[in-house]
Design an enzyme around this catalytic site. Sequence first.
Site, PDB file in Angstrom:
ATOM      1  N   HIS A  45       0.855  -1.195   0.000  1.00  0.00           N
ATOM      2  CA  HIS A  45       0.000   0.000   0.000  1.00  0.00           C
ATOM      3  C   HIS A  45       0.897   1.254   0.000  1.00  0.00           C
ATOM      4  O   HIS A  45       2.107   1.170   0.198  1.00  0.00           O
ATOM      5  CB  HIS A  45      -0.913   0.011   1.229  1.00  0.00           C
ATOM      6  N   THR A  48       2.227   4.532  -4.474  1.00  0.00           N
ATOM      7  CA  THR A  48       3.225   4.372  -5.543  1.00  0.00           C
ATOM      8  C   THR A  48       4.284   3.339  -5.146  1.00  0.00           C
ATOM      9  O   THR A  48       4.615   3.194  -3.969  1.00  0.00           O
ATOM     10  CB  THR A  48       3.948   5.707  -5.826  1.00  0.00           C
ATOM     11  N   ARG A  49       4.817   2.647  -6.158  1.00  0.00           N
ATOM     12  CA  ARG A  49       5.972   1.757  -6.000  1.00  0.00           C
ATOM     13  C   ARG A  49       6.891   1.977  -7.188  1.00  0.00           C
ATOM     14  O   ARG A  49       6.429   2.000  -8.325  1.00  0.00           O
ATOM     15  CB  ARG A  49       5.546   0.280  -6.009  1.00  0.00           C
ATOM     16  N   LYS A 262       7.147  12.026  -2.072  1.00  0.00           N
ATOM     17  CA  LYS A 262       7.229  10.840  -1.219  1.00  0.00           C
ATOM     18  C   LYS A 262       8.679  10.402  -1.023  1.00  0.00           C
ATOM     19  O   LYS A 262       9.425  10.310  -1.995  1.00  0.00           O
ATOM     20  CB  LYS A 262       6.454   9.698  -1.887  1.00  0.00           C
ATOM     21  N   HIS A 267      15.282  -0.074   5.237  1.00  0.00           N
ATOM     22  CA  HIS A 267      15.575  -0.540   6.601  1.00  0.00           C
ATOM     23  C   HIS A 267      15.455   0.610   7.604  1.00  0.00           C
ATOM     24  O   HIS A 267      16.219   0.656   8.584  1.00  0.00           O
ATOM     25  CB  HIS A 267      16.962  -1.198   6.660  1.00  0.00           C
ATOM     26  N   CYS A 311       4.588   0.374   6.972  1.00  0.00           N
ATOM     27  CA  CYS A 311       4.493  -0.704   5.982  1.00  0.00           C
ATOM     28  C   CYS A 311       5.511  -1.746   6.438  1.00  0.00           C
ATOM     29  O   CYS A 311       6.257  -1.488   7.381  1.00  0.00           O
ATOM     30  CB  CYS A 311       4.857  -0.110   4.621  1.00  0.00           C
ATOM     31  N   LYS A 344       7.582  -4.278  -8.066  1.00  0.00           N
ATOM     32  CA  LYS A 344       7.720  -4.113  -9.529  1.00  0.00           C
ATOM     33  C   LYS A 344       7.677  -5.441 -10.262  1.00  0.00           C
ATOM     34  O   LYS A 344       7.344  -5.505 -11.432  1.00  0.00           O
ATOM     35  CB  LYS A 344       9.010  -3.345  -9.853  1.00  0.00           C
TER      36      LYS A 344
HETATM   37  C1  LIG Z   1       7.451   1.203   2.452  1.00  0.00           C
HETATM   38  C2  LIG Z   1       7.706   0.238   1.347  1.00  0.00           C
HETATM   39  C3  LIG Z   1       8.164   0.716   0.130  1.00  0.00           C
HETATM   40  C4  LIG Z   1       8.429  -0.148  -0.914  1.00  0.00           C
HETATM   41  N1  LIG Z   1       8.842   0.343  -2.105  1.00  0.00           N
HETATM   42  C5  LIG Z   1       8.987  -0.477  -3.168  1.00  0.00           C
HETATM   43  C6  LIG Z   1       9.240   0.052  -4.443  1.00  0.00           C
HETATM   44  O1  LIG Z   1       9.311   1.273  -4.617  1.00  0.00           O
HETATM   45  N2  LIG Z   1       9.368  -0.805  -5.481  1.00  0.00           N
HETATM   46  C7  LIG Z   1       9.250  -2.158  -5.323  1.00  0.00           C
HETATM   47  O2  LIG Z   1       9.380  -2.888  -6.301  1.00  0.00           O
HETATM   48  N3  LIG Z   1       8.988  -2.692  -4.111  1.00  0.00           N
HETATM   49  C8  LIG Z   1       8.847  -1.883  -3.045  1.00  0.00           C
HETATM   50  N4  LIG Z   1       8.539  -2.389  -1.814  1.00  0.00           N
HETATM   51  C9  LIG Z   1       8.441  -3.829  -1.642  1.00  0.00           C
HETATM   52  C10 LIG Z   1       7.142  -4.380  -2.165  1.00  0.00           C
HETATM   53  O3  LIG Z   1       6.101  -3.483  -1.866  1.00  0.00           O
HETATM   54  C11 LIG Z   1       6.901  -5.751  -1.583  1.00  0.00           C
HETATM   55  O4  LIG Z   1       8.008  -6.567  -1.937  1.00  0.00           O
HETATM   56  C12 LIG Z   1       5.639  -6.382  -2.098  1.00  0.00           C
HETATM   57  O5  LIG Z   1       4.557  -5.524  -1.938  1.00  0.00           O
HETATM   58  C13 LIG Z   1       5.386  -7.691  -1.349  1.00  0.00           C
HETATM   59  O6  LIG Z   1       4.150  -8.233  -1.775  1.00  0.00           O
HETATM   60  P1  LIG Z   1       3.569  -9.517  -1.045  1.00  0.00           P
HETATM   61  O7  LIG Z   1       2.472 -10.026  -1.897  1.00  0.00           O
HETATM   62  O8  LIG Z   1       4.689 -10.457  -0.689  1.00  0.00           O
HETATM   63  O9  LIG Z   1       2.998  -8.983   0.353  1.00  0.00           O
HETATM   64  P2  LIG Z   1       1.556  -8.348   0.637  1.00  0.00           P
HETATM   65  O10 LIG Z   1       1.147  -7.460  -0.449  1.00  0.00           O
HETATM   66  O11 LIG Z   1       1.575  -7.835   2.033  1.00  0.00           O
HETATM   67  O12 LIG Z   1       0.592  -9.596   0.543  1.00  0.00           O
HETATM   68  C14 LIG Z   1       0.530 -10.638   1.485  1.00  0.00           C
HETATM   69  C15 LIG Z   1      -0.938 -10.883   1.717  1.00  0.00           C
HETATM   70  O13 LIG Z   1      -1.132 -12.093   2.413  1.00  0.00           O
HETATM   71  C16 LIG Z   1      -2.226 -11.910   3.281  1.00  0.00           C
HETATM   72  N5  LIG Z   1      -2.138 -12.947   4.307  1.00  0.00           N
HETATM   73  C17 LIG Z   1      -1.078 -13.191   5.104  1.00  0.00           C
HETATM   74  N6  LIG Z   1      -1.340 -14.204   5.942  1.00  0.00           N
HETATM   75  C18 LIG Z   1      -2.606 -14.611   5.655  1.00  0.00           C
HETATM   76  C19 LIG Z   1      -3.446 -15.627   6.199  1.00  0.00           C
HETATM   77  N7  LIG Z   1      -3.043 -16.421   7.208  1.00  0.00           N
HETATM   78  N8  LIG Z   1      -4.679 -15.784   5.669  1.00  0.00           N
HETATM   79  C20 LIG Z   1      -5.117 -14.981   4.638  1.00  0.00           C
HETATM   80  N9  LIG Z   1      -4.355 -13.993   4.116  1.00  0.00           N
HETATM   81  C21 LIG Z   1      -3.110 -13.823   4.612  1.00  0.00           C
HETATM   82  C22 LIG Z   1      -1.988 -10.500   3.817  1.00  0.00           C
HETATM   83  O14 LIG Z   1      -3.108  -9.941   4.433  1.00  0.00           O
HETATM   84  C23 LIG Z   1      -1.573  -9.783   2.559  1.00  0.00           C
HETATM   85  O15 LIG Z   1      -2.666  -9.233   1.863  1.00  0.00           O
HETATM   86  C24 LIG Z   1       8.255  -1.550  -0.738  1.00  0.00           C
HETATM   87  C25 LIG Z   1       7.783  -2.030   0.482  1.00  0.00           C
HETATM   88  C26 LIG Z   1       7.501  -1.151   1.515  1.00  0.00           C
HETATM   89  C27 LIG Z   1       6.986  -1.681   2.814  1.00  0.00           C
END
Ligand SMILES: Cc1cc2nc3c(=O)[nH]c(=O)nc-3n(C[C@H](O)[C@H](O)[C@H](O)COP(=O)(O)OP(=O)(O)OC[C@H]3O[C@@H](n4cnc5c(N)ncnc54)[C@H](O)[C@@H]3O)c2cc1C
Length: 377
Positions: A45, A48-49, A262, A267, A311, A344
Amino acid sequence: MREFDSIVIGVGGMGSSTVYHLAGRGQKVLGLEQFDIPHDFGSSHGITRIIRMAYPEGAGYIPLLRRSYELWRDLEARSGEQLLFVTGCVDAGAPESATVRGSLETCRQFGLKHQAFDARPLHRRFPGYRFPDNIVAVLQPDGGFLLPERCIVNHVEAAQASGAEVQTRERVTGWDASGGGIEVRTDREAYRARKLVITAGPWASELCPKLRNLAIPERQVVLWAQPLRPELFRVESFPVFNLEAPEGRFYGCPEYGVPGFKIGKYHHRHENVDPASLDREIHPEDEAVLREGIRRYFPDADGPALAMKTCMFTNSPDEHFILDAYPGADNVYIAAGFSGHGFKFASVVGEIMADLALDGGVKYAGQLGMFRLARFA
Ligand SMILES: Cc1cc2nc3c(=O)[nH]c(=O)nc-3n(C[C@H](O)[C@H](O)[C@H](O)COP(=O)(O)OP(=O)(O)OC[C@H]3O[C@@H](n4cnc5c(N)ncnc54)[C@H](O)[C@@H]3O)c2cc1C
């Protein structure tokens, strides 16, 4: 008990894309999400990313990035909604820094367009940037940003149009692959499936205990500051950036969607956390970390904070992703440990997970070595 070909646990960045690709390949798919589509409690969330083609994190990412761009453009074409905005990306740091060297290396190796700048010419070209003379920059014109919440919504809608079911506010409490098929239990009911993909972000190790020391959640904070000179921080005048400074690595985006420039710092305050008890409050120390970056490098953006959000990163020990079969469980696959740079790639990660689950990883066989769990053995 209802039965599916495939179940995906977690419908965030990676899960929404995985559900989409599995459904697109004719699977009867169920996506289970503990919160809403989208939501503010995980990793995907904040409006932007950054997406960037030059990749100091490793040349092994470049083929996946190419496919990722293609798939984001396909998704846009399906929905008619713009999800990817090209602004160019500035990779900056000391000339010998890993960021600058790595960025130049991948540009040269893969023939990516780029331009090198000293601090003053960069400021003349993009006046929002005011780096000291010891910082140099590489501008790669394909960089830009994605809209993460809209990417998730678009993946889910497209998956649903192909017949996928997505259930929200339903938390998975456990799974069992020991009895032939796979059983998934939630706080509402239980389901059966032939394949299971776990894309649970910061919650990965709760569902996959073998990831306990390999996918570690970390608290992050981002800040949107009111620019003193807003015209310098608009999408058309300010490329996204990735800056390796002596204080740490800052990243940021032009003003988009909400008021404010933004900025975040990789870390942030080095706080490993349990997602269940994450401190979502913002403290003066959080603002201080980011304010320092604004004052030193983007002083024309040094107005009041308009918004701040927490986040989570989920870090692997080498900060490369984990894309693999889950050891000791047939037909269970994991995508985890995206270490703050995964979004991304979400479009291609969904395709990779569908390929792993349905074809044993044939299409991406040559590219997944650096993402396999065996590297930690
Ligand atoms: C501040 C910040 C800035 C970032 N900036 C960048 C950027 O500029 N560019 C880039 O490429 N990446 C960036 N990243 C990294 C990137 O956003 C993440 O790598 C990516 O969003 C991870 O996606 P995900 O699907 O693994 O996690 P999530 O999107 O969190 O999805 C995991 C999902 O699993 C669900 N879930 C977990 N456990 C359960 C359960 N037991 N039952 C049901 N549902 C469950 C959660 O609710 C969640 O919706 C950033 C991250 C952060 C925090």
